[in-house]
Scaffold this motif. Structure first.
Motif, mmCIF file in Angstrom:
data_model
loop_
_atom_site.group_PDB
_atom_site.id
_atom_site.type_symbol
_atom_site.label_atom_id
_atom_site.label_comp_id
_atom_site.label_asym_id
_atom_site.label_seq_id
_atom_site.Cartn_x
_atom_site.Cartn_y
_atom_site.Cartn_z
ATOM 1 N N LEU A 20 -4.086 -7.980 3.134
ATOM 2 C CA LEU A 20 -3.079 -8.677 2.162
ATOM 3 C C LEU A 20 -2.192 -9.674 2.591
ATOM 4 N N LEU A 23 -4.063 -12.803 3.136
ATOM 5 C CA LEU A 23 -4.214 -13.512 1.736
ATOM 6 C C LEU A 23 -2.968 -14.283 1.466
ATOM 7 N N ILE A 25 -0.247 -12.424 0.374
ATOM 8 C CA ILE A 25 0.488 -11.408 -0.646
ATOM 9 C C ILE A 25 1.660 -10.700 0.259
ATOM 10 N N MET A 28 4.496 -5.911 -2.424
ATOM 11 C CA MET A 28 3.915 -4.833 -2.980
ATOM 12 C C MET A 28 4.856 -3.731 -2.970
ATOM 13 N N VAL A 63 0.171 -3.913 -6.397
ATOM 14 C CA VAL A 63 0.409 -5.303 -6.230
ATOM 15 C C VAL A 63 0.176 -6.235 -7.428
ATOM 16 N N VAL A 65 -0.642 -9.804 -9.224
ATOM 17 C CA VAL A 65 -1.161 -10.923 -8.889
ATOM 18 C C VAL A 65 -1.608 -11.719 -10.043
ATOM 19 N N LEU A 69 -6.321 -14.301 -8.483
ATOM 20 C CA LEU A 69 -6.658 -13.812 -7.013
ATOM 21 C C LEU A 69 -6.774 -12.354 -7.223
ATOM 22 N N SER A 72 -10.048 -11.232 -4.776
ATOM 23 C CA SER A 72 -9.682 -11.250 -3.489
ATOM 24 C C SER A 72 -8.784 -9.984 -3.000
ATOM 25 N N VAL A 73 -7.976 -9.649 -3.758
ATOM 26 C CA VAL A 73 -6.885 -8.752 -3.310
ATOM 27 C C VAL A 73 -7.994 -7.313 -3.213
#
Length: 112
Positions: A20, A23, A25, A28, A63, A65, A69, A72-73
């Motif tokens: 993550l 990416l 991120i 979380m 998470v 987002v 996105l 992708s997560v």
């Protein structure tokens, strides 16, 4: 916006976190969880006594987002959490109507 929630094996947390983070991120929420799926727990023999654990320890990762996105997560979590063995976990994605940042009052994607 989406909430991506994953239930994973605890020892896979670092792999998922790193995936993550790659990416971008950084936010979380991690919670301890217990539960079972098809396997319905596990048994362990200690000495001459068999102990049956009906609930397996897991971690719950949440998470928030943007819609774009989220896929992708999900992929990053799947790659980080996968062992190929039973009980690797689940991921689910839910819609999120609004987010508010308490400190600043920002809303929507600005609050992320």
């Amino acid at each position: 916006m989406k909430v991506v929630t994953a239930i994973i094996k605890p020892f896979k947390l670092n792999d998922v976190h790193n995936a993550l983070y790659a990416l971008g991120i950084s936010g979380m929420t991690i919670s301890e969880a217990k539960g079972h799926g098809d396997a319905k727990g596990h048994s362990q023999i200690l000495g001459a006594v068999e102990y049956v654990g009906h609930f397996v320890p897991k971690l719950r990762i949440e998470v928030i987002v943007t819609d774009s996105l989220a896929p992708s997560v999900v992929r990053a979590i799947m790659e980080g959490a996968r062992t190929g063995l039973r009980g690797d976990g689940k991921i689910y994605v839910t819609n999120l109507d609004e987010v508010y940042k308490v400190r600043t009052g920002e809303t929507g994607a600005d609050a992320l």
